[in-house]
Design a protein around this motif. Sequence first.
Motif, PDB file in Angstrom:
ATOM      1  N   PRO A 144      30.912  13.225  24.042  1.00  0.00           N
ATOM      2  CA  PRO A 144      31.495  13.536  22.738  1.00  0.00           C
ATOM      3  C   PRO A 144      30.379  13.832  21.730  1.00  0.00           C
ATOM      4  O   PRO A 144      29.315  13.204  21.764  1.00  0.00           O
ATOM      5  N   THR A 145      30.645  14.787  20.862  1.00  0.00           N
ATOM      6  CA  THR A 145      29.584  15.319  19.999  1.00  0.00           C
ATOM      7  C   THR A 145      30.054  15.467  18.560  1.00  0.00           C
ATOM      8  O   THR A 145      31.175  15.907  18.310  1.00  0.00           O
ATOM      9  N   ILE A 146      29.160  15.117  17.642  1.00  0.00           N
ATOM     10  CA  ILE A 146      29.368  15.377  16.220  1.00  0.00           C
ATOM     11  C   ILE A 146      28.407  16.490  15.845  1.00  0.00           C
ATOM     12  O   ILE A 146      27.196  16.378  16.081  1.00  0.00           O
TER      13      ILE A 146
ATOM     14  N   LEU B   7      26.977   9.216  22.459  1.00  0.00           N
ATOM     15  CA  LEU B   7      27.451  10.181  21.472  1.00  0.00           C
ATOM     16  C   LEU B   7      26.311  11.118  21.114  1.00  0.00           C
ATOM     17  O   LEU B   7      25.201  10.673  20.847  1.00  0.00           O
ATOM     18  N   GLN B   8      26.570  12.412  21.126  1.00  0.00           N
ATOM     19  CA  GLN B   8      25.559  13.393  20.718  1.00  0.00           C
ATOM     20  C   GLN B   8      25.738  13.698  19.236  1.00  0.00           C
ATOM     21  O   GLN B   8      26.841  14.046  18.805  1.00  0.00           O
ATOM     22  N   VAL B   9      24.678  13.538  18.466  1.00  0.00           N
ATOM     23  CA  VAL B   9      24.665  13.986  17.079  1.00  0.00           C
ATOM     24  C   VAL B   9      23.819  15.254  17.069  1.00  0.00           C
ATOM     25  O   VAL B   9      22.673  15.248  17.515  1.00  0.00           O
ATOM     26  N   LEU B  10      24.403  16.337  16.587  1.00  0.00           N
ATOM     27  CA  LEU B  10      23.733  17.632  16.599  1.00  0.00           C
ATOM     28  C   LEU B  10      23.853  18.260  15.222  1.00  0.00           C
ATOM     29  O   LEU B  10      24.957  18.444  14.711  1.00  0.00           O
TER      30      LEU B  10
ATOM     31  N   PRO C 197      18.662  16.190  17.442  1.00  0.00           N
ATOM     32  CA  PRO C 197      18.368  17.618  17.541  1.00  0.00           C
ATOM     33  C   PRO C 197      19.133  18.450  16.518  1.00  0.00           C
ATOM     34  O   PRO C 197      20.224  18.084  16.082  1.00  0.00           O
ATOM     35  N   ASN C 198      18.515  19.563  16.157  1.00  0.00           N
ATOM     36  CA  ASN C 198      19.110  20.503  15.214  1.00  0.00           C
ATOM     37  C   ASN C 198      18.952  21.922  15.739  1.00  0.00           C
ATOM     38  O   ASN C 198      17.931  22.266  16.316  1.00  0.00           O
TER      39      ASN C 198
END
Length: 196
Positions: A82-84, A113-116, A139-140
Motif C-alpha cells: 500500500p502506498t501514499i 507502507l510506501q511513502v512516495l 523517495p520522491n
Amino acid sequence: MKRWVPWVIALLAAAVGCAPSPPAQQSSSGSTAVNITGPAVACPANFAGASGTGTGTHLPKLTLSCLRDTTSVAIGGKPAVPTIINLWAAWCEPCRTEMPLLQQLHTKFGDTLQVLGVVTNDTRSSASAFTVDEAITFPNLLDSKAELETKLKLVGLPNTVFVDAKGDIVYVHNGPLTSAAQLEDAVFQYLKVSAP
C-alpha cells in the motif's frame, strides 16, 4: 462584481493549500543538474503490471524520474505495498509544513507502507535542496509538468493519494495534512495498515 471573482478564487486556493502554479522560476541555461550531498534515497521499482488489478480508479500510466538519480519509475500499476503518494512542491508553504509528518510516517511504518513524494510543477534543484535541508528520506519522483496532478484532475497543492495493494486509488486528501494522528488514522481507515 466580476472584478472580485479572481480574488475569491485566489483566497479559496490559499485557504485549501497552494495555488496551482509556482512563482516564476527560470534558469538561464535550462540545466537541471544538481549536486546532492544528502542521503541517497532509492526510488521504488516500477509498479507491477499495466494497471491496477482492483475494480476502482487507478493511477494513470505515467513514467517519472527519481528526484535524486533520474532513474525512471513507471507508476499506474500495482505497487509492491500500500502506498501514499504526496504531490508537493518546495515553493508551496503548506507542503513544506506537512513534510515532517510524511517523514515521520515513513520512519514509523517502514516496509509495510510506501511513502512516495511527487514533486509537482517545480524544479529538480529546488525540491532536491529542500529534501536535503529537511533530511527527507522517503523517495520522491519529479513531475515538473504536473502530469499526475492534471490526469487525476487535482487542483492546488498539496494532495495525498492513497493507493491500496491492488493498485486502486481509495482516497485522496486535498490540502495539507495537519497531524500525525490524522495521517495514521487515514492510513488505517483507507489502506488497512497499522504501525508495526
